[in-house]
Motif scaffolding. Sequence first.
Motif, PDB file in Angstrom:
ATOM      1  N   SER A  19       0.859  -1.232  -0.103  1.00  0.00           N
ATOM      2  CA  SER A  19      -0.024  -0.040   0.072  1.00  0.00           C
ATOM      3  C   SER A  19       0.931   1.246  -0.105  1.00  0.00           C
ATOM      4  CB  SER A  19      -0.994   0.102   1.201  1.00  0.00           C
ATOM      5  OG  SER A  19      -0.213  -0.139   2.305  1.00  0.00           O
ATOM      6  N   VAL A  20       0.361   2.209  -0.620  1.00  0.00           N
ATOM      7  CA  VAL A  20       0.995   3.565  -0.558  1.00  0.00           C
ATOM      8  C   VAL A  20       0.402   4.462   0.439  1.00  0.00           C
ATOM      9  CG1 VAL A  20       1.570   5.709  -1.896  1.00  0.00           C
ATOM     10  CG2 VAL A  20       1.189   3.295  -3.186  1.00  0.00           C
ATOM     11  N   GLU A  21       1.342   5.010   1.358  1.00  0.00           N
ATOM     12  CA  GLU A  21       0.904   5.914   2.443  1.00  0.00           C
ATOM     13  C   GLU A  21      -0.399   6.992   1.837  1.00  0.00           C
ATOM     14  OE1 GLU A  21       3.330   8.476   5.848  1.00  0.00           O
ATOM     15  OE2 GLU A  21       4.218   6.762   4.948  1.00  0.00           O
ATOM     16  N   TYR A  22      -1.123   6.875   2.682  1.00  0.00           N
ATOM     17  CA  TYR A  22      -2.351   7.754   2.228  1.00  0.00           C
ATOM     18  C   TYR A  22      -3.239   7.447   1.108  1.00  0.00           C
ATOM     19  CZ  TYR A  22       0.098  10.835   5.606  1.00  0.00           C
ATOM     20  OH  TYR A  22       0.750  11.243   6.795  1.00  0.00           O
ATOM     21  N   ASP A  23      -3.121   6.226   0.764  1.00  0.00           N
ATOM     22  CA  ASP A  23      -3.961   5.580  -0.395  1.00  0.00           C
ATOM     23  C   ASP A  23      -4.363   4.064  -0.107  1.00  0.00           C
ATOM     24  OD1 ASP A  23      -4.947   4.890  -2.706  1.00  0.00           O
ATOM     25  OD2 ASP A  23      -3.100   5.037  -4.183  1.00  0.00           O
ATOM     26  N   VAL A  24      -5.465   3.891   0.363  1.00  0.00           N
ATOM     27  CA  VAL A  24      -5.996   2.565   0.765  1.00  0.00           C
ATOM     28  C   VAL A  24      -5.971   1.708  -0.644  1.00  0.00           C
ATOM     29  CG1 VAL A  24      -7.355   3.239   2.607  1.00  0.00           C
ATOM     30  CG2 VAL A  24      -8.296   3.226   0.371  1.00  0.00           C
ATOM     31  N   SER A  25      -6.084   2.020  -1.662  1.00  0.00           N
ATOM     32  CA  SER A  25      -6.111   1.134  -2.805  1.00  0.00           C
ATOM     33  C   SER A  25      -4.863   0.155  -2.976  1.00  0.00           C
ATOM     34  CB  SER A  25      -6.471   1.778  -3.935  1.00  0.00           C
ATOM     35  OG  SER A  25      -5.558   2.804  -4.511  1.00  0.00           O
ATOM     36  N   GLY A  26      -3.838   0.717  -2.791  1.00  0.00           N
ATOM     37  CA  GLY A  26      -2.332   0.158  -3.070  1.00  0.00           C
ATOM     38  C   GLY A  26      -1.930   0.431  -4.346  1.00  0.00           C
ATOM     39  N   ILE A  27      -1.095  -0.397  -5.025  1.00  0.00           N
ATOM     40  CA  ILE A  27      -0.386  -0.280  -6.172  1.00  0.00           C
ATOM     41  C   ILE A  27      -1.122  -1.387  -7.117  1.00  0.00           C
ATOM     42  CG2 ILE A  27       1.638  -0.529  -7.600  1.00  0.00           C
ATOM     43  CD1 ILE A  27       3.180   0.389  -5.075  1.00  0.00           C
ATOM     44  N   SER A  28      -1.583  -0.904  -8.338  1.00  0.00           N
ATOM     45  CA  SER A  28      -2.264  -1.926  -9.449  1.00  0.00           C
ATOM     46  C   SER A  28      -1.329  -2.002 -10.707  1.00  0.00           C
ATOM     47  CB  SER A  28      -3.581  -1.866  -9.375  1.00  0.00           C
ATOM     48  OG  SER A  28      -3.671  -0.322 -10.125  1.00  0.00           O
ATOM     49  N   ILE A  29      -0.961  -2.823 -11.325  1.00  0.00           N
ATOM     50  CA  ILE A  29      -0.619  -2.960 -12.642  1.00  0.00           C
ATOM     51  C   ILE A  29      -1.637  -3.193 -13.654  1.00  0.00           C
ATOM     52  CG2 ILE A  29       1.252  -4.093 -14.043  1.00  0.00           C
ATOM     53  CD1 ILE A  29       2.308  -3.003 -11.456  1.00  0.00           C
ATOM     54  N   SER A  30      -1.489  -2.316 -14.779  1.00  0.00           N
ATOM     55  CA  SER A  30      -2.592  -2.303 -15.872  1.00  0.00           C
ATOM     56  C   SER A  30      -1.962  -2.033 -17.228  1.00  0.00           C
ATOM     57  CB  SER A  30      -3.604  -1.059 -15.623  1.00  0.00           C
ATOM     58  OG  SER A  30      -2.873   0.077 -15.761  1.00  0.00           O
ATOM     59  N   GLN A  31      -2.501  -2.643 -18.116  1.00  0.00           N
ATOM     60  CA  GLN A  31      -2.131  -2.779 -19.521  1.00  0.00           C
ATOM     61  C   GLN A  31      -3.362  -2.053 -20.453  1.00  0.00           C
ATOM     62  OE1 GLN A  31      -1.400  -6.400 -21.202  1.00  0.00           O
ATOM     63  NE2 GLN A  31       0.177  -5.543 -22.424  1.00  0.00           N
ATOM     64  N   LYS A  32      -3.057  -1.146 -21.243  1.00  0.00           N
ATOM     65  CA  LYS A  32      -4.056  -0.908 -22.094  1.00  0.00           C
ATOM     66  C   LYS A  32      -3.906  -1.645 -23.611  1.00  0.00           C
ATOM     67  CE  LYS A  32      -7.148   1.910 -23.802  1.00  0.00           C
ATOM     68  NZ  LYS A  32      -8.433   1.605 -23.814  1.00  0.00           N
ATOM     69  N   ARG A  33      -4.904  -2.145 -23.911  1.00  0.00           N
ATOM     70  CA  ARG A  33      -4.964  -2.997 -25.309  1.00  0.00           C
ATOM     71  C   ARG A  33      -5.771  -2.339 -26.342  1.00  0.00           C
ATOM     72  NH1 ARG A  33      -6.127  -8.821 -22.661  1.00  0.00           N
ATOM     73  NH2 ARG A  33      -4.236  -9.020 -21.556  1.00  0.00           N
ATOM     74  N   LYS A  34      -5.826  -2.898 -27.486  1.00  0.00           N
ATOM     75  CA  LYS A  34      -6.535  -2.057 -28.665  1.00  0.00           C
ATOM     76  C   LYS A  34      -7.927  -2.261 -28.381  1.00  0.00           C
ATOM     77  CE  LYS A  34      -3.027  -2.638 -32.144  1.00  0.00           C
ATOM     78  NZ  LYS A  34      -2.701  -3.593 -33.538  1.00  0.00           N
ATOM     79  N   GLY A  35      -8.933  -1.185 -28.684  1.00  0.00           N
ATOM     80  CA  GLY A  35     -10.112  -1.280 -28.516  1.00  0.00           C
ATOM     81  C   GLY A  35     -10.678  -0.628 -27.255  1.00  0.00           C
TER      82      GLY A  35
END
Length: 67
Positions: A19-35
């Motif tokens: 988790s990141v301080e002051y952010d309850v969602s933590g860290i997420s990894i994402s990838q944008k694809r076509k469409g």
Amino acid sequence: MNRTCNQCQAEMIKDCKVSVEYDVSGISISQKRKGLFNSVSAKTKASVCPNCGFVALYIDEYEKFNK
């Protein structure tokens, strides 16, 4: 899957929360694809070496990124 420390080769403790301080969602990894609305994301976890303190980040849903 067992995780081995890159620094000292000890078995690491898995499934630690990231988790990141002051952010309850933590860290997420994402990838944008076509469409439109065609992206993939996963929550990050950590493994910690109890021997030297080395920390490694990973995701469990890595198969979703291989398309």
